[in-house]
Design a protein around this motif. Structure first.
Motif, PDB file in Angstrom:
ATOM      1  N   CYS A 135       0.817  -1.226   0.000  1.00  0.00           N
ATOM      2  CA  CYS A 135       0.000   0.000   0.000  1.00  0.00           C
ATOM      3  C   CYS A 135       0.846   1.269   0.000  1.00  0.00           C
ATOM      4  O   CYS A 135       0.332   2.345  -0.322  1.00  0.00           O
ATOM      5  N   GLY A 136       2.115   1.167   0.382  1.00  0.00           N
ATOM      6  CA  GLY A 136       2.989   2.336   0.373  1.00  0.00           C
ATOM      7  C   GLY A 136       2.682   3.359   1.443  1.00  0.00           C
ATOM      8  O   GLY A 136       2.932   4.553   1.246  1.00  0.00           O
ATOM      9  N   LEU A 137       2.144   2.922   2.591  1.00  0.00           N
ATOM     10  CA  LEU A 137       1.810   3.861   3.653  1.00  0.00           C
ATOM     11  C   LEU A 137       3.056   4.298   4.411  1.00  0.00           C
ATOM     12  O   LEU A 137       4.038   3.551   4.508  1.00  0.00           O
ATOM     13  N   ARG A 138       2.999   5.507   4.944  1.00  0.00           N
ATOM     14  CA  ARG A 138       4.057   5.993   5.807  1.00  0.00           C
ATOM     15  C   ARG A 138       4.064   5.208   7.112  1.00  0.00           C
ATOM     16  O   ARG A 138       3.090   4.595   7.500  1.00  0.00           O
ATOM     17  N   ALA A 139       5.220   5.279   7.816  1.00  0.00           N
ATOM     18  CA  ALA A 139       5.371   4.496   9.038  1.00  0.00           C
ATOM     19  C   ALA A 139       4.336   4.875  10.093  1.00  0.00           C
ATOM     20  O   ALA A 139       3.758   4.011  10.754  1.00  0.00           O
ATOM     21  N   THR A 140       4.067   6.187  10.240  1.00  0.00           N
ATOM     22  CA  THR A 140       3.115   6.607  11.272  1.00  0.00           C
ATOM     23  C   THR A 140       1.695   6.147  10.937  1.00  0.00           C
ATOM     24  O   THR A 140       0.954   5.699  11.817  1.00  0.00           O
ATOM     25  N   THR A 141       1.315   6.248   9.661  1.00  0.00           N
ATOM     26  CA  THR A 141      -0.011   5.792   9.254  1.00  0.00           C
ATOM     27  C   THR A 141      -0.129   4.281   9.412  1.00  0.00           C
ATOM     28  O   THR A 141      -1.155   3.758   9.865  1.00  0.00           O
ATOM     29  N   ARG A 142       0.932   3.576   9.019  1.00  0.00           N
ATOM     30  CA  ARG A 142       0.941   2.118   9.168  1.00  0.00           C
ATOM     31  C   ARG A 142       0.819   1.712  10.626  1.00  0.00           C
ATOM     32  O   ARG A 142       0.020   0.826  10.968  1.00  0.00           O
ATOM     33  N   ARG A 266       3.242  19.692   7.338  1.00  0.00           N
ATOM     34  CA  ARG A 266       2.675  18.819   8.360  1.00  0.00           C
ATOM     35  C   ARG A 266       3.707  18.622   9.464  1.00  0.00           C
ATOM     36  O   ARG A 266       4.900  18.833   9.265  1.00  0.00           O
ATOM     37  N   GLY A 267       3.231  18.171  10.621  1.00  0.00           N
ATOM     38  CA  GLY A 267       4.136  17.998  11.753  1.00  0.00           C
ATOM     39  C   GLY A 267       5.273  17.040  11.460  1.00  0.00           C
ATOM     40  O   GLY A 267       6.431  17.300  11.797  1.00  0.00           O
ATOM     41  N   CYS A 288      11.585  15.664   1.932  1.00  0.00           N
ATOM     42  CA  CYS A 288      11.759  14.276   1.490  1.00  0.00           C
ATOM     43  C   CYS A 288      10.721  13.339   2.086  1.00  0.00           C
ATOM     44  O   CYS A 288      10.265  12.418   1.416  1.00  0.00           O
ATOM     45  N   ASN A 289      10.349  13.554   3.330  1.00  0.00           N
ATOM     46  CA  ASN A 289       9.450  12.614   4.002  1.00  0.00           C
ATOM     47  C   ASN A 289       8.019  13.115   3.936  1.00  0.00           C
ATOM     48  O   ASN A 289       7.398  13.435   4.943  1.00  0.00           O
ATOM     49  N   THR A 290       7.466  13.203   2.737  1.00  0.00           N
ATOM     50  CA  THR A 290       6.098  13.682   2.565  1.00  0.00           C
ATOM     51  C   THR A 290       5.107  12.537   2.709  1.00  0.00           C
ATOM     52  O   THR A 290       5.480  11.364   2.721  1.00  0.00           O
ATOM     53  N   LYS A 291       3.842  12.894   2.792  1.00  0.00           N
ATOM     54  CA  LYS A 291       2.803  11.882   2.933  1.00  0.00           C
ATOM     55  C   LYS A 291       2.714  10.995   1.697  1.00  0.00           C
ATOM     56  O   LYS A 291       2.387   9.812   1.787  1.00  0.00           O
ATOM     57  N   SER A 292       3.013  11.559   0.526  1.00  0.00           N
ATOM     58  CA  SER A 292       2.964  10.805  -0.727  1.00  0.00           C
ATOM     59  C   SER A 292       4.288  10.132  -1.051  1.00  0.00           C
ATOM     60  O   SER A 292       4.417   9.503  -2.094  1.00  0.00           O
ATOM     61  N   PRO A 331      17.058  12.551  26.245  1.00  0.00           N
ATOM     62  CA  PRO A 331      18.301  12.093  25.605  1.00  0.00           C
ATOM     63  C   PRO A 331      18.788  13.067  24.537  1.00  0.00           C
ATOM     64  O   PRO A 331      18.033  13.426  23.639  1.00  0.00           O
ATOM     65  N   PHE A 332      20.051  13.475  24.632  1.00  0.00           N
ATOM     66  CA  PHE A 332      20.634  14.404  23.674  1.00  0.00           C
ATOM     67  C   PHE A 332      21.010  13.677  22.389  1.00  0.00           C
ATOM     68  O   PHE A 332      20.967  12.446  22.310  1.00  0.00           O
ATOM     69  N   ASP A 333      21.386  14.463  21.388  1.00  0.00           N
ATOM     70  CA  ASP A 333      21.762  13.933  20.066  1.00  0.00           C
ATOM     71  C   ASP A 333      20.618  13.150  19.437  1.00  0.00           C
ATOM     72  O   ASP A 333      20.842  12.242  18.635  1.00  0.00           O
ATOM     73  N   LYS A 334      19.391  13.492  19.817  1.00  0.00           N
ATOM     74  CA  LYS A 334      18.208  12.843  19.254  1.00  0.00           C
ATOM     75  C   LYS A 334      17.348  13.887  18.559  1.00  0.00           C
ATOM     76  O   LYS A 334      17.213  15.020  19.035  1.00  0.00           O
ATOM     77  N   PRO A 335      16.747  13.532  17.405  1.00  0.00           N
ATOM     78  CA  PRO A 335      15.863  14.491  16.730  1.00  0.00           C
ATOM     79  C   PRO A 335      14.574  14.699  17.502  1.00  0.00           C
ATOM     80  O   PRO A 335      14.159  13.849  18.307  1.00  0.00           O
ATOM     81  N   LEU A 336      13.940  15.817  17.260  1.00  0.00           N
ATOM     82  CA  LEU A 336      12.668  16.126  17.902  1.00  0.00           C
ATOM     83  C   LEU A 336      11.576  15.272  17.263  1.00  0.00           C
ATOM     84  O   LEU A 336      11.483  15.176  16.036  1.00  0.00           O
ATOM     85  N   SER A 337      10.760  14.646  18.072  1.00  0.00           N
ATOM     86  CA  SER A 337       9.704  13.781  17.557  1.00  0.00           C
ATOM     87  C   SER A 337       8.482  14.594  17.142  1.00  0.00           C
ATOM     88  O   SER A 337       8.361  15.777  17.483  1.00  0.00           O
ATOM     89  N   VAL A 338       7.589  13.946  16.421  1.00  0.00           N
ATOM     90  CA  VAL A 338       6.349  14.608  16.016  1.00  0.00           C
ATOM     91  C   VAL A 338       5.527  14.992  17.243  1.00  0.00           C
ATOM     92  O   VAL A 338       4.939  16.074  17.300  1.00  0.00           O
ATOM     93  N   ALA A 339       5.495  14.114  18.228  1.00  0.00           N
ATOM     94  CA  ALA A 339       4.744  14.412  19.455  1.00  0.00           C
ATOM     95  C   ALA A 339       5.329  15.627  20.174  1.00  0.00           C
ATOM     96  O   ALA A 339       4.592  16.459  20.712  1.00  0.00           O
ATOM     97  N   ALA A 340       6.655  15.743  20.173  1.00  0.00           N
ATOM     98  CA  ALA A 340       7.286  16.888  20.826  1.00  0.00           C
ATOM     99  C   ALA A 340       6.969  18.185  20.090  1.00  0.00           C
ATOM    100  O   ALA A 340       6.771  19.233  20.714  1.00  0.00           O
ATOM    101  N   ILE A 341       6.907  18.136  18.764  1.00  0.00           N
ATOM    102  CA  ILE A 341       6.532  19.312  17.980  1.00  0.00           C
ATOM    103  C   ILE A 341       5.094  19.716  18.292  1.00  0.00           C
ATOM    104  O   ILE A 341       4.781  20.893  18.485  1.00  0.00           O
ATOM    105  N   ARG A 342       4.213  18.736  18.353  1.00  0.00           N
ATOM    106  CA  ARG A 342       2.816  19.022  18.687  1.00  0.00           C
ATOM    107  C   ARG A 342       2.707  19.642  20.081  1.00  0.00           C
ATOM    108  O   ARG A 342       1.971  20.616  20.284  1.00  0.00           O
TER     109      ARG A 342
END
Length: 417
Positions: A135-142, A266-267, A288-292, A331-342
């Motif tokens: 189906c080609g779904l993104r990881a979060t949707t999956r 999007r977030g 690069c990491n778009t919904k499509s 934890p340092f050296d970690k990217p900000l998550s979608v939940a943290a952005i929200r």
């Protein structure tokens, strides 16, 4: 501080050192230190593990069976009614964080035996592969679809092997009856779509699922009868003024808000931006990491670029991560998550006094689209900027300009002329 000193000063350390978790204690502490957690935090997390170990021993659970299901049972069932001998760590937040680190460690060290997975877990893994590969779904949707289908299969089969031929419309009705008491219509529609995808997957494997798919409820969609909720000019100004430009976290969050407002990202698209996503000479942004799952380029507005430049020069901490937005605490050296952005946007809504009306990040995307529509931009151009595949998705913004709608509206029959 040496590891043995942490354990020596730990309350109920015997619960931990005499448990099946004793073989991973050293690795656990070192993993937290590598992420630059404070010694006090490490001690609290070890106390939470000690409590978890004591409960495991009381429940006579084996070490190889530690998984997310067992952790949820400890957090949701045991902690609220805990009667373990005091003192012990019973904070749900700290315990959840400590056990998430434990599960990650067990997974990385392969101490969690694959044989511990029950039949439902194996079925969900295969369904997830189908959603990603076919189906080609993104990881979060999956993951959201897998979670919802997992809840349904667990309710229907428990820990037994799933057998679609044993399902009936009654099972579906019982599942959605339980969901309807705590989910909104939009979430119920998503759950319906997840189960429909699962039935389609089983149909490809030869199961007769047409009747089950037909038994899924049809949830009313009232989104098109109301106007999209957006920020007014006054509210938008208050929101943008809610960020502290003298604080590194405030600079980071303000840059995120500019991406959401100026480009309608999007977030998750903001979360996956890297230092290489911005071409400063051409003033272009690559997503690069778009919904499509398509690589797309957008012009970088001056306001957005200025906010990002200020954050990079004055706010972004020293880190090995190439992600544009990173954590400012362990934890340092970690990217900000979608939940943290929200959460960062929600905190801004609280500071400007709009938390009772707005939440999440999508309202900022809608605000940008509405402002464009009111300035005369066509629906096609809005759809292109928002990266909508269908014009119908963006057509909701054709209903927001009330003044133009009044100009073309016909008089109501029987009304005074």
């Amino acid at each position: 501080m040496p590891t043995d000193t942490i354990l020596t000063s730990l309350v109920r350390r015997d619960w931990l050192t005499d448990s099946s978790l004793k073989s991973v204690i050293t690795d656990y502490i070192e993993a937290l230190r590598d992420q630059r957690y404070a010694e006090r935090t490490i001690r609290i997390y070890l106390g939470c593990l000690a409590h978890f170990s004591f409960w495991l021993k009381a429940e006579e659970e084996k070490f190889t069976y530690i998984d997310s299901t067992l952790v949820k049972r400890f957090l949701r069932e045991h902690l609220p009614t805990c009667t373990c001998p005091a003192p012990c760590y019973g904070n749900v937040g700290s315990s959840g964080a400590a056990l998430r680190h434990l599960l990650k460690l067990l997974s990385c060290s392969q101490l969690l035996s694959p044989t511990a997975q029950n039949p439902v877990t194996i079925e969900l893994a295969r369904f997830g592969d189908y959603l990603t590969g076919t189906c080609g779904l993104r990881a979060t949707t999956r993951d959201r679809a897998v979670q919802q289908v997992g809840a349904f299969l667990t309710q229907a089969y428990g820990s037994g092997a799933p057998n679609v031929s044993q399902l009936s419309a009654t099972d579906i009705d019982a599942f959605f009856a339980a969901l309807s008491s705590r989910l909104r219509p939009a979430s119920l529609r998503i759950a319906c779509n997840s189960l429909r995808s699962y039935f389609r997957y089983r149909a490809l494997l030869g199961d007769a699922t047409a009747g089950l798919a037909a038994a899924l409820p049809r949830v009313a969609d009232w989104r098109k009868v109301t106007l999209p909720k957006v920020l007014s000019d006054v509210e938008l100004a208050a929101f943008l003024n809610a960020f502290d430009h003298t604080d590194p976290v405030g600079l980071r969050d303000y840059s995120i808000a500019r991406f959401l407002l100026d480009l309608g990202l999007r977030g998750h698209e903001v979360a996956y931006l890297t230092l290489d996503s911005i071409n400063w000479r051409r003033a272009m942004l690559t997503i690069c990491n778009t919904k499509s799952k398509c690589v797309q380029q957008l012009p970088l507005p001056a306001t957005t670029g200025e906010a990002v430049a200020q954050y990079l020069q004055q706010g972004r901490p020293q880190t090995t991560s190439r992600r544009l937005f990173v954590r400012h605490r362990a934890p340092f050296d970690k990217p900000l998550s979608v939940a943290a952005i929200r959460n960062s946007m929600n905190r801004a809504f609280v500071r400007c006094g709009l938390r009772d009306r707005f939440c999440n990040t999508h309202v900022l995307r809608r605000t940008m689209a509405t402002r464009l529509q009111r300035s005369g931009v066509s629906i096609k151009e809005i759809a292109d900027l928002l990266r909508h595949k269908s014009l119908d998705t963006a057509s909701t913004y054709a209903r927001v300009d009330m003044e133009q709608l009044r100009a073309v509206a016909l008089p109501w029959p029987g009304s005074q002329q």
